[in-house]
Design an enzyme around this catalytic site. Structure first.
Site, PDB file in Angstrom:
ATOM      1  NE  ARG A 113       4.452 107.651  35.996  1.00 11.39           N
ATOM      2  CZ  ARG A 113       3.441 107.462  36.853  1.00 11.39           C
ATOM      3  NH1 ARG A 113       3.158 108.376  37.758  1.00 11.39           N
ATOM      4  NH2 ARG A 113       2.716 106.359  36.818  1.00 11.39           N
ATOM      5  CG  HIS A 140      -0.463 104.208  33.107  1.00 12.52           C
ATOM      6  ND1 HIS A 140       0.797 103.678  33.296  1.00 12.52           N
ATOM      7  CD2 HIS A 140      -0.904 104.567  34.344  1.00 12.52           C
ATOM      8  CE1 HIS A 140       1.104 103.714  34.576  1.00 12.52           C
ATOM      9  NE2 HIS A 140       0.092 104.257  35.241  1.00 12.52           N
ATOM     10  CD  GLN A 143      -2.756 101.249  36.898  1.00 14.41           C
ATOM     11  OE1 GLN A 143      -1.904 101.920  37.446  1.00 14.41           O
ATOM     12  NE2 GLN A 143      -3.504 100.378  37.572  1.00 14.41           N
ATOM     13  CG  ASP A 236      -7.328 107.937  36.119  1.00 20.58           C
ATOM     14  OD1 ASP A 236      -6.827 108.172  37.238  1.00 20.58           O
ATOM     15  OD2 ASP A 236      -6.698 108.091  35.046  1.00 20.58           O
ATOM     16  CB  CYS A 280      -4.960 103.560  37.825  1.00 19.20           C
ATOM     17  SG  CYS A 280      -5.479 105.267  37.601  1.00 19.20           S
ATOM     18  NE  ARG A 319       1.107  99.567  37.623  1.00 21.27           N
ATOM     19  CZ  ARG A 319       1.586 100.825  37.471  1.00 21.27           C
ATOM     20  NH1 ARG A 319       1.025 101.805  38.131  1.00 21.27           N
ATOM     21  NH2 ARG A 319       2.572 101.092  36.638  1.00 21.27           N
TER      22      ARG A 319
HETATM   23  N1   CP Z   1      -1.258 104.132  39.088  1.00 24.60           N
HETATM   24  C1   CP Z   1      -0.076 104.784  39.027  1.00 24.60           C
HETATM   25  O1   CP Z   1       0.571 104.861  37.999  1.00 24.60           O
HETATM   26  O2   CP Z   1       0.304 105.339  40.203  1.00 24.60           O
HETATM   27  P1   CP Z   1       1.560 106.299  40.425  1.00 24.60           P
HETATM   28  O3   CP Z   1       1.263 107.597  39.698  1.00 24.60           O
HETATM   29  O4   CP Z   1       1.643 106.459  41.899  1.00 24.60           O
HETATM   30  O5   CP Z   1       2.773 105.635  39.835  1.00 24.60           O
HETATM   31  N1  NVA Z   2      -4.606 109.625  34.406  1.00 23.41           N
HETATM   32  C1  NVA Z   2      -3.756 109.779  35.559  1.00 23.41           C
HETATM   33  C2  NVA Z   2      -3.180 108.460  35.939  1.00 23.41           C
HETATM   34  C3  NVA Z   2      -2.300 108.493  37.157  1.00 23.41           C
HETATM   35  C4  NVA Z   2      -1.710 107.160  37.466  1.00 23.41           C
HETATM   36  C5  NVA Z   2      -2.672 110.794  35.274  1.00 23.41           C
HETATM   37  O1  NVA Z   2      -2.094 110.760  34.194  1.00 23.41           O
HETATM   38  O2  NVA Z   2      -2.403 111.628  36.142  1.00 23.41           O
END
Ligand code: CP
Ligand code: NVA
Length: 336
Positions: A113, A140, A143, A236, A280, A319
């Protein structure tokens, strides 16, 4: 329980959903549904990842993705080591390529990540083990596996479904949703102000993928028009991780894109019980149950977030099942 593992996925990385053909994407969702059933029934097969070592390399915070990976790995007998951004030398004292080569000598798979999508690509290029994208600035994909699984749980194999996404139309989740819906056969409308429209390359990629499934990928700025007939309404956060400097601008632009009950009534699907709300997470909603929540302006109101048709916590649980499916399918032993 015998589970069919898509053999073509052995030793493969997932950086964007384009790394999967449509059959593989369906296979992963089906596998996740089977794994969820298996866990609920308590009939877990011998652990499929016993003796494997996995790294979770995270430059950004996470609740769901991190915990999903920890539990998925433990359920299948693998050992997972969490490496936060200040724990290793990634990109500071050591190049990404060198770090990748070291991790690849020790670990069997890497969940990444981070910020730059290029970092995920470099890891995959140099590690020689599967790299799974757990969110970059651009995409992502893990997700969206959970999102598609949640759609499947609610609508089965129904054809002609429509998803409308409202909000920041150019973020990682939305880019990947466009691709995922195109490949899974869901009509998709990306509803956002023109200033936050997706980059042309992401629309082109989604429309190319949609040619095979015959669905439409549209961009629309009017929320009432966008949601008409929608079976899935998705939003989101308005400001993604790393974009905090844009907070005021987003707030000004996105007020009309908040998901509330009157907007969902405009789908025409609510009374027919043919609508689900997805997010998400993490989400800004009204947090009426909280005493001291540090909340921002809500992108969704509580009457939607807390409604029976809101499936956000199923989606969050999924997830785990989908990341497990990805780990199991990409790390399975090749047949003798
Ligand atoms: N949806 C998602 O990726 O959540 P987190 O940022 O908590 O991993
Ligand atoms: N678009 C958001 C998704 C978080 C899971 C971000 O990148 O912060």
């Amino acid at each position: 329980m015998a589970i069919n593992l898509p053999a073509s996925l052995i030793n493969r990385s997932l950086l964007t959903l384009e790394d999967l053909d449509n059959r593989e994407l369906e296979g992963l969702v089906d596998l996740a549904i089977e794994l969820k059933r298996e866990k609920a029934a308590g009939t877990r097969a011998p652990k499929r990842l016993a003796g494997r070592n996995l790294a979770a390399l995270f430059e950004k915070p996470s609740t769901r993705t991190r915990c999903a990976a920890v539990v998925a790995a433990a359920d299948e007998g693998a050992c997972l080591e969490y490496l936060g951004k200040n724990d290793i030398h990634l990109g500071k004292k050591e190049s990404v390529a060198d770090t990748a080569r070291v991790l690849g000598r020790m670990f069997d798979g890497i969940l990444f990540r981070g910020f730059a999508h290029r970092t995920a690509e470099l890891l995959a290029e140099f590690a020689a083990v599967p790299v799974w994208n757990g969110l970059t600035d651009d995409a992502h994909p893990t997700q969206i596996l959970a999102d598609l699984m949640t759609v499947r749980e609610n609508f089965g194999q129904d054809k002609g479904l429509k998803m409308a996404y409202l909000g920041d139309g150019r973020n990682n989740v939305c880019n990947s949703l466009m691709l995922g819906c195109a490949k899974f056969g869901l009509n998709f409308v990306n509803c956002c102000p023109p200033e936050l429209a997706p980059e042309a390359r992401w629309i082109e990629r989604a429309r190319r993928a949609a040619q095979e499934t015959g669905v439409s990928i549209e961009v629309e700025s009017d929320p009432q028009t966008a949601v008409r007939g929608a079976n899935v309404v998705y939003t989101d956060v308005w400001v993604s991780m790393g974009e905090e400097a844009h907070f005021e601008q987003r707030l000004a632009l996105l007020q009309p894109y908040r998901v509330d009950l009157p907007l969902l009534e405009a789908t025409g699907q609510l009374k027919r019980d043919r609508l689900v709300f997805l997010h998400c997470l993490p989400a800004f909603h009204n947090h009426q149950t909280e005493i001291t929540a540090e909340i921002g302006p809500p992108e969704v109101t509580d009457d939607v977030f807390e409604a029976p048709f809101s499936k956000v916590f199923d989606q969050a649980e999924n997830r785990m099942h989908t990341i497990k499916a990805l780990m199991v399918a990409t790390l399975q032993k090749p047949p003798d």
